[in-house]
Design a protein around this motif. Sequence first.
Motif, PDB file in Angstrom:
ATOM      1  N   ALA A  13       0.842  -1.204   0.000  1.00 22.72           N
ATOM      2  CA  ALA A  13       0.000   0.000   0.000  1.00 22.72           C
ATOM      3  C   ALA A  13       0.875   1.250   0.000  1.00 22.72           C
ATOM      4  O   ALA A  13       1.847   1.339   0.741  1.00 22.72           O
ATOM      5  CB  ALA A  13      -0.907  -0.003   1.222  1.00 22.72           C
ATOM      6  N   LYS A  16      -2.155   3.649   2.987  1.00 24.42           N
ATOM      7  CA  LYS A  16      -2.466   2.452   3.768  1.00 24.42           C
ATOM      8  C   LYS A  16      -3.941   2.334   4.122  1.00 24.42           C
ATOM      9  O   LYS A  16      -4.651   3.345   4.220  1.00 24.42           O
ATOM     10  CB  LYS A  16      -1.695   2.455   5.098  1.00 24.42           C
ATOM     11  CG  LYS A  16      -0.208   2.671   4.995  1.00 24.42           C
ATOM     12  CD  LYS A  16       0.498   1.520   4.352  1.00 24.42           C
ATOM     13  CE  LYS A  16       1.997   1.760   4.250  1.00 24.42           C
ATOM     14  NZ  LYS A  16       2.646   0.813   3.352  1.00 24.42           N
ATOM     15  N   TYR A  17      -4.330   1.106   4.364  1.00 27.09           N
ATOM     16  CA  TYR A  17      -5.631   0.795   4.999  1.00 27.09           C
ATOM     17  C   TYR A  17      -5.314   0.578   6.466  1.00 27.09           C
ATOM     18  O   TYR A  17      -4.441  -0.216   6.807  1.00 27.09           O
ATOM     19  CB  TYR A  17      -6.195  -0.443   4.308  1.00 27.09           C
ATOM     20  CG  TYR A  17      -6.852  -1.504   5.161  1.00 27.09           C
ATOM     21  CD1 TYR A  17      -7.969  -1.211   5.947  1.00 27.09           C
ATOM     22  CD2 TYR A  17      -6.388  -2.823   5.130  1.00 27.09           C
ATOM     23  CE1 TYR A  17      -8.573  -2.219   6.695  1.00 27.09           C
ATOM     24  CE2 TYR A  17      -6.988  -3.828   5.862  1.00 27.09           C
ATOM     25  CZ  TYR A  17      -8.079  -3.515   6.650  1.00 27.09           C
ATOM     26  OH  TYR A  17      -8.677  -4.505   7.379  1.00 27.09           O
ATOM     27  N   SER A 137      -8.774 -11.242   3.947  1.00 29.84           N
ATOM     28  CA  SER A 137      -7.808 -10.267   4.457  1.00 29.84           C
ATOM     29  C   SER A 137      -8.053  -8.994   3.653  1.00 29.84           C
ATOM     30  O   SER A 137      -8.102  -9.047   2.417  1.00 29.84           O
ATOM     31  CB  SER A 137      -6.398 -10.816   4.222  1.00 29.84           C
ATOM     32  OG  SER A 137      -5.442  -9.807   4.311  1.00 29.84           O
ATOM     33  N   GLY A 138      -8.228  -7.875   4.339  1.00 30.72           N
ATOM     34  CA  GLY A 138      -8.612  -6.640   3.646  1.00 30.72           C
ATOM     35  C   GLY A 138      -7.719  -6.324   2.454  1.00 30.72           C
ATOM     36  O   GLY A 138      -8.198  -6.072   1.340  1.00 30.72           O
ATOM     37  N   SER A 139      -6.412  -6.389   2.677  1.00 27.29           N
ATOM     38  CA  SER A 139      -5.483  -5.994   1.613  1.00 27.29           C
ATOM     39  C   SER A 139      -5.524  -6.961   0.422  1.00 27.29           C
ATOM     40  O   SER A 139      -5.061  -6.615  -0.665  1.00 27.29           O
ATOM     41  CB  SER A 139      -4.061  -5.871   2.164  1.00 27.29           C
ATOM     42  OG  SER A 139      -3.693  -7.059   2.825  1.00 27.29           O
ATOM     43  N   ARG A 142      -6.908  -5.968  -3.007  1.00 27.32           N
ATOM     44  CA  ARG A 142      -6.074  -5.225  -3.955  1.00 27.32           C
ATOM     45  C   ARG A 142      -5.112  -6.111  -4.732  1.00 27.32           C
ATOM     46  O   ARG A 142      -4.349  -5.599  -5.556  1.00 27.32           O
ATOM     47  CB  ARG A 142      -5.264  -4.148  -3.202  1.00 27.32           C
ATOM     48  CG  ARG A 142      -6.104  -3.143  -2.404  1.00 27.32           C
ATOM     49  CD  ARG A 142      -5.198  -2.092  -1.759  1.00 27.32           C
ATOM     50  NE  ARG A 142      -4.120  -2.712  -1.033  1.00 27.32           N
ATOM     51  CZ  ARG A 142      -3.790  -2.484   0.249  1.00 27.32           C
ATOM     52  NH1 ARG A 142      -4.477  -1.596   0.961  1.00 27.32           N
ATOM     53  NH2 ARG A 142      -2.784  -3.105   0.810  1.00 27.32           N
ATOM     54  N   MET A 196      -4.831  -2.303  14.282  1.00 27.57           N
ATOM     55  CA  MET A 196      -5.737  -1.301  13.714  1.00 27.57           C
ATOM     56  C   MET A 196      -6.995  -1.162  14.569  1.00 27.57           C
ATOM     57  O   MET A 196      -7.530  -0.069  14.748  1.00 27.57           O
ATOM     58  CB  MET A 196      -6.022  -1.552  12.235  1.00 27.57           C
ATOM     59  CG  MET A 196      -6.736  -2.806  11.867  1.00 27.57           C
ATOM     60  SD  MET A 196      -7.105  -2.847  10.081  1.00 27.57           S
ATOM     61  CE  MET A 196      -5.582  -3.401   9.364  1.00 27.57           C
ATOM     62  N   ASP A 283       4.727  -0.792   6.324  1.00 22.71           N
ATOM     63  CA  ASP A 283       3.490  -1.386   6.831  1.00 22.71           C
ATOM     64  C   ASP A 283       3.561  -1.494   8.350  1.00 22.71           C
ATOM     65  O   ASP A 283       4.457  -0.945   8.970  1.00 22.71           O
ATOM     66  CB  ASP A 283       3.291  -2.779   6.200  1.00 22.71           C
ATOM     67  CG  ASP A 283       2.603  -2.693   4.840  1.00 22.71           C
ATOM     68  OD1 ASP A 283       2.107  -1.613   4.480  1.00 22.71           O
ATOM     69  OD2 ASP A 283       2.557  -3.726   4.144  1.00 22.71           O
ATOM     70  N   ALA A 284       2.656  -2.259   8.926  1.00 30.93           N
ATOM     71  CA  ALA A 284       2.644  -2.406  10.388  1.00 30.93           C
ATOM     72  C   ALA A 284       3.707  -3.411  10.800  1.00 30.93           C
ATOM     73  O   ALA A 284       3.421  -4.528  11.225  1.00 30.93           O
ATOM     74  CB  ALA A 284       1.265  -2.851  10.841  1.00 30.93           C
TER      75      ALA A 284
HETATM   76  O1  PMV Z   1      -5.195  -6.789   5.239  1.00 29.54           O
HETATM   77  P1  PMV Z   1      -4.440  -6.867   6.506  1.00 29.54           P
HETATM   78  O2  PMV Z   1      -5.324  -7.280   7.628  1.00 29.54           O
HETATM   79  O3  PMV Z   1      -3.183  -7.676   6.374  1.00 29.54           O
HETATM   80  O4  PMV Z   1      -3.956  -5.355   6.916  1.00 29.54           O
HETATM   81  C1  PMV Z   1      -3.024  -4.648   6.159  1.00 29.54           C
HETATM   82  C2  PMV Z   1      -2.609  -3.406   6.854  1.00 29.54           C
HETATM   83  C3  PMV Z   1      -1.383  -2.705   6.292  1.00 29.54           C
HETATM   84  O5  PMV Z   1      -0.536  -3.634   5.651  1.00 29.54           O
HETATM   85  C4  PMV Z   1      -0.612  -2.069   7.432  1.00 29.54           C
HETATM   86  C5  PMV Z   1      -1.744  -1.588   5.328  1.00 29.54           C
HETATM   87  C6  PMV Z   1      -2.219  -1.996   3.968  1.00 29.54           C
HETATM   88  O6  PMV Z   1      -3.028  -1.224   3.412  1.00 29.54           O
HETATM   89  O7  PMV Z   1      -1.790  -3.028   3.407  1.00 29.54           O
END
Ligand code: PMV
Length: 329
Positions: A13, A16-17, A137-139, A142, A196, A283-284
Amino acid sequence: MKSTKARAHPNIALVKYWGKRDSERILPYQSNFSLTLAPLEVTTTVELGAGATSVELNGKEAVGQERARVVALVEAVGREAGRALGPVRVVSRGNFPMAAGLASSAAGFAALARATRAAAGLPDDVRATSRLARTGSGSASRSVQGGFCTWHRGSRPDGEDSFATQDFTEAHWPELRLLACVVSSLVKDVSSRDGMQSTVETSPYYPAWVKDAEAEVPRAREAVRKRDLASLGALAERNAWRMHATALAADPPLCYLRPATLAVLLELPRARAKGCPVFFTLDAGPNPVLLTTLEHVARVEALAREAGASDVVRCAPGGDACLLPEPLF
Ligand code: PMV
């Protein structure tokens, strides 16, 4: 017995989300923007009509929440297809080390969504696939398409309008390079999911983050349209800092940076002053991803290693998630 195999790349990202307005459906508070990364990839095979349900991720049987999320995604496809898909065997393998700091879950759920929909006989539909991948998984929403993608936050409570669309294909900016720098391969204390959530609940800066990130998405798209690395890099850096600032202000505070992270980041303004275009996103976790162009890759890799990176993985814009002809087993 029918098995279907799909491949997807991870993504990074640039906006970021960070934070869900609905944790069940995985709906974000703000839109976000990313680049799909080659040559890293995850390959997932889905076999319908297996004797018993099993989920194997990188050679290990998945358990707990990981397994539950895969099973829930398969069940959702069954509901859309109008029939239970029965016991299913899922085998997923990535070609990149976890230590790269890039989430293999994004590529994994995108490949799973693509393969399961195809196995159930559903038509190829990138929006439906993105929505489905999002629930794992949200990302992952994409990673269904290549190049540069926006995950639209949407506004509907059912999440039907929250999916990613492609803004530019991977061919738009072929000389762009991303270098994933490993400064620490320790498993982080707080997952993105938990981090988050805690930020949403306790950080007084969270509303400002949401407003700012939403406004940055069209600016990021414009910088990519112009292939303007200086603008995109500045934007990616400030967005990463703002995400981390929001998380640092949570209670208890969330600090994903390590001293070695800063050692790399603080080199970048010096490199830029010497004419090397290099910017970061983070990222995190502690491992920065550096943005540059093809002609500067060797110099940027050397810089990262000198600053303490133990490994550097070179990436370029990647393509769409796609079906592959041969099954894994
Ligand atoms: O989709 P997840 O739950 O892996 O969260 C992704 C969060 C970040 O990687 C920090 C930001 C992003 O948009 O990918």
